[in-house]
Design a protein around this motif. Structure first.
Motif, PDB file in Angstrom:
ATOM      1  N   GLN A  48       0.826  -1.208   0.000  1.00  0.00           N
ATOM      2  CA  GLN A  48       0.000   0.000   0.000  1.00  0.00           C
ATOM      3  C   GLN A  48       0.865   1.265   0.000  1.00  0.00           C
ATOM      4  N   GLU A  49       0.407   2.261  -0.768  1.00  0.00           N
ATOM      5  CA  GLU A  49       1.088   3.562  -0.804  1.00  0.00           C
ATOM      6  C   GLU A  49       0.046   4.669  -0.825  1.00  0.00           C
ATOM      7  N   LYS A  50       0.454   5.845  -0.357  1.00  0.00           N
ATOM      8  CA  LYS A  50      -0.464   6.986  -0.360  1.00  0.00           C
ATOM      9  C   LYS A  50      -0.443   7.664  -1.728  1.00  0.00           C
ATOM     10  N   LEU A  51      -1.602   8.197  -2.120  1.00  0.00           N
ATOM     11  CA  LEU A  51      -1.704   9.048  -3.313  1.00  0.00           C
ATOM     12  C   LEU A  51      -1.998  10.464  -2.850  1.00  0.00           C
ATOM     13  N   SER A  52      -1.502  11.446  -3.579  1.00  0.00           N
ATOM     14  CA  SER A  52      -1.657  12.843  -3.138  1.00  0.00           C
ATOM     15  C   SER A  52      -2.948  13.456  -3.681  1.00  0.00           C
ATOM     16  N   ILE A  53      -4.034  12.690  -3.624  1.00  0.00           N
ATOM     17  CA  ILE A  53      -5.358  13.218  -3.982  1.00  0.00           C
ATOM     18  C   ILE A  53      -6.323  12.831  -2.854  1.00  0.00           C
ATOM     19  N   ASN A  54      -7.478  13.510  -2.794  1.00  0.00           N
ATOM     20  CA  ASN A  54      -8.380  13.244  -1.678  1.00  0.00           C
ATOM     21  C   ASN A  54      -9.150  11.940  -1.884  1.00  0.00           C
ATOM     22  N   ASN A  55      -9.796  11.491  -0.798  1.00  0.00           N
ATOM     23  CA  ASN A  55     -10.448  10.176  -0.818  1.00  0.00           C
ATOM     24  C   ASN A  55     -11.588  10.083  -1.829  1.00  0.00           C
TER      25      ASN A  55
END
Length: 311
Positions: free
Chosen positions: A30-37
């Motif tokens: 898992q990795e974070k994306l720089s956009i909202n949920n």
């Protein structure tokens, strides 16, 4: 002999997909994306719809259950972790590591199967194990060779050995237990699900043998695969991180066979690996970038196979 592959899949269309903070503790994919949920969920829905359309365009039956936003189940898109169906009409329901994933187990799933003409004979429910902190996450934790009655399981916080053995006794599989690791910040840590490092098809197995650090365990797995007549298609750990182990073989209404995977998995394969696969079946791949990045799961995790008898 049991069938290894099915022509019917049940998939859950997401309503609140995002990176699940409760699973990220031991899912290192898992990795974070720089956009909202909201944007993440919208992109996941687009990827999901395109994937379903692609499967259907090849003659594969896909039943779709819509998730409910109020349940707030970010990983509902991966139903194979909580349920499996079997040719004798039995269904297994599994204990889940993350508390917010337990709400994914919905009666509507079984109603859709029965409305579609499938018969459920009995349900084997392992979810009480959650009270003791014991987990076994369906065909994420267990990779089944249904033809040869073998069950492969890489032990982890989400795959308890004793419960796996109990499942094998209940469903009459021979257990093949081992440990599989991936490199995370210079450490070798357990892979959260067996189905990200191996896929068993009718005639072959795609597997990342490099994850099985113990030579005896690796030999055990290789021997079992060879004994059951599978051609071994080895992938690297780097390819595994592109979800090249997270594949599923299916068939269509004409009996044609396909290996289903994500675009990133497909792009990671070399010419020799593709030639080994296409000797046996065609490849279907679809772009699942958002789902893979935030969810840490890919094509195989999204497809709950339906093996139940039809009325």
């Amino acid at each position: 002999m049991n069938k290894q592959i099915t022509g019917t899949l049940l998939m859950v269309r997401p309503a609140a997909f995002r990176m699940n903070e409760q699973t990220a503790v031991n899912n290192y994919f898992q990795e974070k994306l720089s956009i909202n949920n909201e944007e993440i969920n919208a992109k996941a829905q687009q990827e999901f719809d395109a994937f379903v359309n692609k499967l259907r365009s090849h003659g594969i039956e896909v039943l779709v259950l819509q998730d409910q936003k109020e349940l707030d189940t970010p990983d509902s898109i991966f139903p194979n972790n909580w349920v499996s169906t079997h040719e004798n009409g039995n269904v297994a329901i599994y204990p889940m590591y993350a508390e917010n994933r337990r709400k994914e187990r919905r009666e509507e799933f079984f109603e859709l199967l029965e409305e579609s003409g499938f018969k459920i004979k009995s349900v084997v429910d392992y979810t009480e194990a959650e009270e003791e902190g014991i987990f076994l996450e369906g065909t994420g934790s267990i990779v089944l060779d249904r033809q040869n009655e073998l069950a492969y399981c890489a032990l982890s916080a989400r795959a308890d050995e004793e419960l796996f053995i109990e499942f094998c006794e209940d469903f009459e599989y021979f257990p093949v237990v081992f440990n599989a690791y991936q490199s995370v910040d210079g450490k070798r840590l357990p892979i959260y699900h067996t189905n990200v490092m191996m896929c068993v098809a009718e005639e072959f197995c795609v597997i990342c043998l490099d994850t099985i650090d113990d030579k005896k365990e690796r030999k055990l797995v290789i021997d079992q695969l060879k004994k059951s007549g599978k051609e071994i298609i080895a992938i690297s750990e780097e390819q595994m991180h592109q979800f090249a182990g997270n594949m599923l073989q299916v068939r269509n209404d004409q009996g044609e066979k396909f290996l289903v995977m994500s675009a990133s998995a497909h792009n990671s394969l070399n010419a020799q690996q593709i030639a080994q696969i296409t000797k046996y079946c065609q490849i279907i791949s679809s772009d699942l970038h958002t789902i893979e990045t935030c969810g840490g799961g890919s094509a195989r995790c999204m497809m709950a196979e339906v093996f139940l008898p039809r009325a």
